[in-house]
Design a protein around this motif. Structure first.
Motif, short mmCIF file in Angstrom:
data_model
loop_
_atom_site.label_atom_id
_atom_site.label_comp_id
_atom_site.label_asym_id
_atom_site.label_seq_id
_atom_site.Cartn_x
_atom_site.Cartn_y
_atom_site.Cartn_z
N LEU A 93 83.98 -65.79 35.88
CA LEU A 93 84.42 -67.11 36.31
C LEU A 93 85.68 -66.96 37.14
CD1 LEU A 93 84.06 -69.45 33.17
CD2 LEU A 93 82.59 -69.39 35.19
N ASN A 94 85.81 -67.84 38.15
CA ASN A 94 87.00 -67.83 39.00
C ASN A 94 87.38 -69.27 39.32
OD1 ASN A 94 89.08 -66.86 40.60
ND2 ASN A 94 87.78 -66.53 42.39
N ASP A 95 88.66 -69.50 39.54
CA ASP A 95 89.17 -70.81 39.93
C ASP A 95 88.83 -71.91 38.91
OD1 ASP A 95 90.32 -69.85 42.29
OD2 ASP A 95 88.43 -70.04 43.38
N VAL A 96 88.89 -71.57 37.62
CA VAL A 96 88.80 -72.58 36.58
C VAL A 96 90.20 -72.82 36.04
CG1 VAL A 96 86.41 -72.14 35.98
CG2 VAL A 96 88.21 -70.80 34.88
N LYS A 97 90.36 -73.93 35.33
CA LYS A 97 91.71 -74.34 34.92
C LYS A 97 92.03 -73.88 33.49
CE LYS A 97 91.86 -78.38 37.98
NZ LYS A 97 91.99 -79.86 38.04
N LYS A 98 92.92 -72.92 33.41
CA LYS A 98 93.48 -72.43 32.14
C LYS A 98 92.42 -72.05 31.12
CE LYS A 98 97.68 -75.10 32.84
NZ LYS A 98 97.21 -75.73 34.09
N PRO A 99 91.58 -71.05 31.43
CA PRO A 99 90.67 -70.54 30.40
C PRO A 99 91.46 -69.82 29.32
CG PRO A 99 90.62 -69.12 32.34
CD PRO A 99 91.49 -70.31 32.68
N THR A 100 91.27 -70.23 28.09
CA THR A 100 92.05 -69.67 26.98
C THR A 100 91.12 -68.96 26.00
OG1 THR A 100 92.06 -71.89 26.01
CG2 THR A 100 94.02 -71.20 27.21
N GLY A 101 90.73 -69.64 24.90
CA GLY A 101 89.89 -68.99 23.90
C GLY A 101 88.54 -68.58 24.43
N ILE A 102 88.01 -67.47 23.91
CA ILE A 102 86.71 -66.96 24.34
C ILE A 102 86.00 -66.34 23.14
CG2 ILE A 102 87.72 -64.74 25.10
CD1 ILE A 102 85.62 -64.83 27.43
N LYS A 103 84.72 -66.70 22.96
CA LYS A 103 83.93 -66.20 21.84
C LYS A 103 82.47 -65.99 22.28
CE LYS A 103 87.48 -66.58 19.19
NZ LYS A 103 87.80 -67.78 18.46
N LEU A 104 81.73 -65.28 21.44
CA LEU A 104 80.32 -65.00 21.69
C LEU A 104 79.47 -65.55 20.57
CD1 LEU A 104 81.15 -61.41 22.66
CD2 LEU A 104 79.51 -62.66 24.06
N ASP A 105 78.23 -65.96 20.90
CA ASP A 105 77.30 -66.30 19.84
C ASP A 105 76.33 -65.13 19.63
OD1 ASP A 105 75.30 -66.44 21.79
OD2 ASP A 105 75.18 -68.62 21.78
N GLN A 106 75.40 -65.29 18.71
CA GLN A 106 74.52 -64.19 18.35
C GLN A 106 73.47 -63.89 19.42
OE1 GLN A 106 73.09 -65.15 14.36
NE2 GLN A 106 74.67 -63.82 13.52
N GLY B 56 74.32 -63.68 22.59
CA GLY B 56 75.03 -63.06 23.70
C GLY B 56 75.61 -64.03 24.70
N ASN B 57 75.56 -65.34 24.40
CA ASN B 57 76.21 -66.32 25.27
C ASN B 57 77.72 -66.28 25.06
OD1 ASN B 57 73.74 -67.74 26.34
ND2 ASN B 57 73.45 -68.14 24.15
N VAL B 58 78.45 -66.42 26.15
CA VAL B 58 79.91 -66.42 26.11
C VAL B 58 80.41 -67.85 26.23
CG1 VAL B 58 82.02 -65.54 27.19
CG2 VAL B 58 79.93 -64.15 27.22
N TYR B 59 81.28 -68.25 25.33
CA TYR B 59 81.87 -69.59 25.34
C TYR B 59 83.34 -69.47 25.70
CZ TYR B 59 77.67 -71.27 22.93
OH TYR B 59 76.38 -71.59 22.60
N VAL B 60 83.76 -70.26 26.68
CA VAL B 60 85.14 -70.20 27.16
C VAL B 60 85.77 -71.58 27.06
CG1 VAL B 60 86.67 -69.59 29.07
CG2 VAL B 60 84.48 -68.39 28.80
N MET B 61 86.89 -71.66 26.38
CA MET B 61 87.63 -72.92 26.31
C MET B 61 88.45 -73.09 27.57
SD MET B 61 88.16 -75.64 24.57
CE MET B 61 87.67 -75.30 22.87
N LEU B 62 88.09 -74.10 28.37
CA LEU B 62 88.85 -74.40 29.60
C LEU B 62 89.87 -75.48 29.25
CD1 LEU B 62 85.93 -74.45 32.20
CD2 LEU B 62 87.38 -72.53 31.50
N THR B 63 91.04 -75.02 28.83
CA THR B 63 92.07 -75.93 28.33
C THR B 63 92.49 -76.95 29.39
OG1 THR B 63 92.87 -74.25 26.80
CG2 THR B 63 94.39 -76.02 27.35
N GLY B 64 92.59 -76.51 30.63
CA GLY B 64 93.03 -77.41 31.70
C GLY B 64 91.99 -78.40 32.14
N GLU B 65 90.75 -78.25 31.67
CA GLU B 65 89.67 -79.16 32.05
C GLU B 65 89.11 -79.92 30.86
OE1 GLU B 65 86.73 -77.28 34.58
OE2 GLU B 65 88.19 -75.80 35.27
N ASN B 66 89.64 -79.65 29.66
CA ASN B 66 89.16 -80.29 28.44
C ASN B 66 87.65 -80.16 28.28
OD1 ASN B 66 91.60 -81.32 27.20
ND2 ASN B 66 91.72 -82.75 28.91
#
Length: 344
Positions: free
Chosen positions: A101-114, A116-126
């Motif tokens: 990912l590029n040019d997203v607003k304040k990506p902070t927390g990041i986790k994976l599910d079983q 293999g999907n990646v979940y990213v908390m975009l703090t600046g975009e709620n």
């Protein structure tokens, strides 16, 4: 004490690892319900005669600028956010770096599910971005208003748990997007143990789900300025207990990982925590109440080798894979690894 301007904005200016997956049979909790009192627990030990070493897995401002949070798969692939740069990276086991990912607003927390999907908390975009194994990006449906949420955890059934930082609460989100407040209450700021809305949070910034079903949260201390001051545990029914309170208010926890490893990275029968601090140290916190400094040098630097002499500069993220501990070393633009080397 050194803090980047971004960190100051993100943590204090808010006013408005591969996670440990839950198994089919939950591990029985073997630690007490609460260990905290208002005076807190100091870091009372420093690792002695360890066989722990620090290595650099990847480094470079041009390829891995300001890594912030990190998670990992069992095959050694790491996923890393750069909140300051608005980027998300993949670091494979061979050391190759790919931007997801590029040019997203304040990506902070990041986790994976079983899956293999990646979940990213975009703090600046709620909002939460979901990246499929094939690279498709979508937005996770959440039927609730979040306010500068910084982190999330994922259970094996797909349930999400959100550290809704600006709203001082923890949310539980089912797969269809239905939201139930698990602990804390919107616009109720403080530090109080209890169940559900009777518990109060201040700045819940980091959240991890342990294999026994308990959530571990890094929170503030109930004041308007201090983040990363307490460790709190939440049961599946929303019961909140405070386990640890900082005595030194200038010292803040930047991230937490959960694992069944002891302070020398040997397998343990209980859940323990690994903590990174804003004074460049890394600690092991046993849930029986003992905290042990692993990397103890506070002077910023980039030194690999024996953990007694190893140096970090702005460790902001931590995750565990097997018996290896990975650190997002933000100001060194690097990912570091702590491993145990057995004596001959």
């Amino acid at each position: 004490m050194h803090r980047t301007p971004f960190k100051t904005f993100l943590y204090i200016g808010i006013t408005s690892c591969l996670l440990s997956m839950q198994s089919c049979k939950l591990d029985p909790p073997v630690y007490p319900n609460s260990l905290s009192d208002t005076s807190g627990l100091p870091a009372v030990d420093v690792l002695k005669n360890p066989h722990l070493f620090v290595f650099t897995s990847a480094k470079g401002l041009n390829v891995l600028p300001h890594p912030f949070r990190i998670c990992t798969t069992t095959d050694g692939t790491k996923y890393i956010t750069s909140a300051a740069e608005g980027k998300v990276f993949k670091l494979d086991a061979l050391g190759r770096i790919t931007m997801l990912l590029n040019d997203v607003k304040k990506p902070t927390g990041i986790k994976l599910d079983q899956e293999g999907n990646v979940y990213v908390m975009l703090t600046g975009e709620n909002k939460i971005a979901k990246i499929s194994p094939g690279g498709k990006v979508s937005t996770v449906k959440i039927n609730a208003y979040t306010n500068s949420a910084q982190d999330l955890a994922i259970a094996s059934d797909g349930t999400l748990y959100i550290a809704d930082t600006g709203n001082s609460r923890i949310l539980k989100v089912s797969q269809d997007g239905t939201v139930v407040p698990l602990a804390g209450k919107i616009a109720t700021f403080g530090l109080k143990d209890g169940t559900g809305e009777n518990a109060h949070f201040s700045y819940p910034t980091n959240i991890r789900l342990a294999s026994d079903g308990f959530l571990w949260v890094i929170d503030g201390d109930g004041s308007n300025n201090n983040w990363g001051q307490t460790i709190r545990r939440i049961s599946k029914k929303g019961q909140v207990s405070t386990y640890f309170t900082q005595q030194n208010k200038a010292l803040s926890i930047t991230d937490v990982a959960v694992a069944k490893l002891d302070k020398e990275l040997n397998p343990s029968h209980i859940i323990n925590l690994f903590l990174t601090y804003n004074n460049n140290t890394v600690a092991h916190f046993a849930t029986d109440g003992q905290q042990t400094l692993l990397a103890k040098i506070t002077t910023p630097g980039h030194t690999d080798g024996d953990i007694i002499t190893a140096q970090f500069h702005g460790p902001s993220g931590v995750c565990v894979n097997g018996t290896s501990v990975y650190i997002a070393d933000e100001e060194n633009n690097s990912v570091r690894k702590i491993v145990a080397v057995k004596p001959n």
